[in-house]
Enzyme design. Structure first.
Site, PDB file in Angstrom:
ATOM      1  N   SER A   1      -9.215  -0.031  10.311  1.00 34.01           N
ATOM      2  CA  SER A   1      -8.362   0.005   9.743  1.00 34.01           C
ATOM      3  C   SER A   1      -7.803   1.126   9.538  1.00 34.01           C
ATOM      4  CB  SER A   1      -7.727  -0.854   8.213  1.00 34.01           C
ATOM      5  OG  SER A   1      -8.466  -0.227   7.422  1.00 34.01           O
ATOM      6  N   LYS A   2      -6.385   1.450   8.738  1.00 36.97           N
ATOM      7  CA  LYS A   2      -6.558   2.912   8.346  1.00 36.97           C
ATOM      8  C   LYS A   2      -7.181   3.723   6.848  1.00 36.97           C
ATOM      9  CE  LYS A   2      -1.463   3.442   9.631  1.00 36.97           C
ATOM     10  NZ  LYS A   2      -0.375   2.835   8.762  1.00 36.97           N
ATOM     11  N   ARG A   3      -7.707   2.219   6.440  1.00 36.08           N
ATOM     12  CA  ARG A   3      -9.067   3.531   4.986  1.00 36.08           C
ATOM     13  C   ARG A   3     -10.030   4.275   5.959  1.00 36.08           C
ATOM     14  NH1 ARG A   3     -13.131  -0.268   3.826  1.00 36.08           N
ATOM     15  NH2 ARG A   3     -12.311  -2.066   4.883  1.00 36.08           N
ATOM     16  N   HIS A   4     -10.141   3.454   7.441  1.00 36.90           N
ATOM     17  CA  HIS A   4     -11.279   4.576   8.599  1.00 36.90           C
ATOM     18  C   HIS A   4     -10.804   5.561   9.201  1.00 36.90           C
ATOM     19  CE1 HIS A   4     -12.520  -0.075   8.438  1.00 36.90           C
ATOM     20  NE2 HIS A   4     -13.545   0.721   8.011  1.00 36.90           N
ATOM     21  N   GLY A   5      -9.630   5.594   9.692  1.00 34.76           N
ATOM     22  CA  GLY A   5      -9.300   6.987  10.022  1.00 34.76           C
ATOM     23  C   GLY A   5      -8.056   6.045  10.586  1.00 34.76           C
TER      24      GLY A   5
END
Ligand code: GLU
Length: 483
Positions: free
Chosen positions: A254-258
């Site tokens: 998800s976005k928090r992984h990049g």
């Protein structure tokens, strides 16, 4: 449609079926890649279907981004994209066929009744599922003119096994599959129906998609089998449900992984398409220890047996290293054009191409190439980083002034000759070359990191290089310390 208009018997047909609600997700890109490779490997066809039935969430911008992302990765399709929303009439027709043949039924339950049913199930801690209350009732029991939906009559006995090409055999009891809605009260088809009808009409033989759709396969198969019973020519497709991509922490990507969109890897991470292609290929599919695999080899080697059952972990460091490899392999002219596009406006592409062999030796991203090339186009007076400015103390400026004198009379402006001159000057001053090279770098590039200093001199050319050095040397105090 392909199935009617001549998909040759036995020919593989795959499809990528994104919902255009955002961007081309990195997981979607991998699904598209696997579909593309599988079809190309088997000499078959691969098709694109835009699943835009959710009109509120689907945007033209998202469609454009998906198509652009696929194109950038070099994934081409064998027909124009099919838009699911154009086919609502055809989907409804299949629902009516199923109804007429007794494989579906009209359900008149009102929203309030269904709400009550769910509340009761929740209270009784039962699984929440439509209770089939209209399955065996006659329409005449409904109030005159009451709205209805069409639901699929799923067999309640026995079980269904899917021989998934990635997951292996998976079995579900039919009683666990609900009589879901095929056609809404307003006559619009549901997504579940649309997928099946489109896959059939497109002649799709292999459904390769994320394993978040595995449950759907069990709901989609009864439609396929009912239609096959009604009119024939609806074979079960081969299913291949590919594990999703997870982040390094094991949670779904998800976005928090990049970046999660392909364009983010292109624009923000500065990744080349061939690097992402290769990385996605190797993510969840393996062929021995092979790291770099060309497109042609990938087509030759790819098959579904090599797809792993476990979720793949995304590792940005690996992607960056791979990208560095592909940057070094890439054609200099091409890289120069990519970099020029990022340097707004009038970057000299020829100069960039000339500089590229030097710039690309250590770069792991296009961003680093852009950054590394900035000095070529910097305008005098050069902006200095703090570190660079600190290097240019009085002593250093004096040395630059001395060096400048020697370089002004230098006619042979080549790496070898410049190196020889600079070394002899350093020896004269009884200094290590570094003591001279660092202030030179600061003066020439305004920074403390750059390609080799003699490369820099050559790339800038004599006139510009000396102008930059002199701009710093001019401030040097005279031998007696006076300015
Ligand atoms: N549109 C679905 C998605 O984007 C894929 C459906 C399918 O492959 O059957 O997840």
């Amino acid at each position: 449609m392909a199935s009617d208009s001549g998909t040759p018997e036995g020919q593989v047909v795959t499809r990528f079926a994104p919902s255009p609600t955002g961007y081309l997700h990195i997981g979607g890109a991998r699904t598209a890649l696997f579909n593309w490779l599988f079809a190309r490997h088997h000499g078959g066809r691969t098709l694109l279907r835009i699943e835009d039935t959710d009109r509120k969430r689907s945007t033209q911008d998202a469609i454009d981004k998906i198509i652009e992302g696929l194109d950038w990765l070099g994934l081409d399709f064998d027909d124009a994209p099919l838009f699911q929303s154009d086919r609502a009439e055809r989907h409804a027709e299949v629902a009516r066929q199923l109804l007429a043949a007794g494989h579906a039924y009209k359900c008149y339950a009102t929203p309030e009744e269904l709400e009550q049913m769910r509340a009761d199930q929740r209270a009784a801690k039962q699984p929440m599922r439509y209770d089939r209350r209209w399955r065996d009732r006659d329409g005449s029991e409904a109030p005159e003119g009451a709205p209805f939906v069409i639901r699929l009559k799923v067999p309640t006995e026995g079980e269904t096994t899917i021989e998934d090409a990635v997951q292996g055999p998976v079995t579900v009891k039919n009683a666990e599959i609900d009589d879901y809605v095929l056609l809404r009260a307003d006559g619009t088809p549901t997504y579940m129906l649309a997928v099946v009808v489109d896959d059939h009409d497109m002649g799709v033989t292999h459904v390769i998609r994320g394993d978040d759709h595995l449950n759907n396969a069990f709901r989609q198969l009864p439609v396929i089998r009912a239609m096959d019973a009604i009119e024939g020519g609806w074979p079960d497709p081969v299913y291949a449900h590919v594990p999703l991509i997870h982040g390094p922490d094991g949670a779904k990507m998800s976005k928090r992984h990049g970046a999660v969109g392909v364009e983010g890897y292109r624009d923000e991470e500065g990744v080349l398409p061939e690097a992402l292609f290769n990385y996605l290929l190797r993510l969840g599919w393996g062929h021995g220890d092979r790291e770099e695999i060309s497109r042609e080899e990938a087509i030759e080697l790819f098959d579904l047996d090599g797809v792993g059952k476990g979720p793949a972990r995304f590792d940005i460091k690996k992607l960056q290293n791979l990208n560095g490899h592909y940057i070094r392999e890439a054609d200099d002219g091409r890289l120069a054009r990519i970099v020029a596009e990022r340097l707004d406006g009038d970057a000299d592409v020829d100069l960039l191409e000339q500089a590229m062999p030097v710039l690309k030796t250590r770069a792991k991203s296009v961003n680093e190439l852009v950054e590394g090339s900035q000095f070529l186009f910097a305008k005098r007076p050069l902006e200095m980083t703090e570190k660079a400015a600190a290097l240019l103390d009085d002593e250093a400026r004096q040395r630059l002034a001395g060096l400048s004198k020697m370089l002004h009379v230098q006619n042979d402006w080549t790496i070898e000759a410049l190196e020889a001159t600079t070394k002899s000057y350093a020896e004269q001053l009884e200094l290590g070359l570094g003591k001279l090279a660092q202030p030179m770098r600061a003066a020439l590039t305004g920074t403390t990191t750059s390609p080799g200093i003699f490369d820099v001199l050559v790339l800038l050319g004599k006139e510009e290089a000396l102008a930059r050095i002199d701009a710093q040397a001019a401030d040097a105090p005279g031998p007696d310390g006076n300015r």
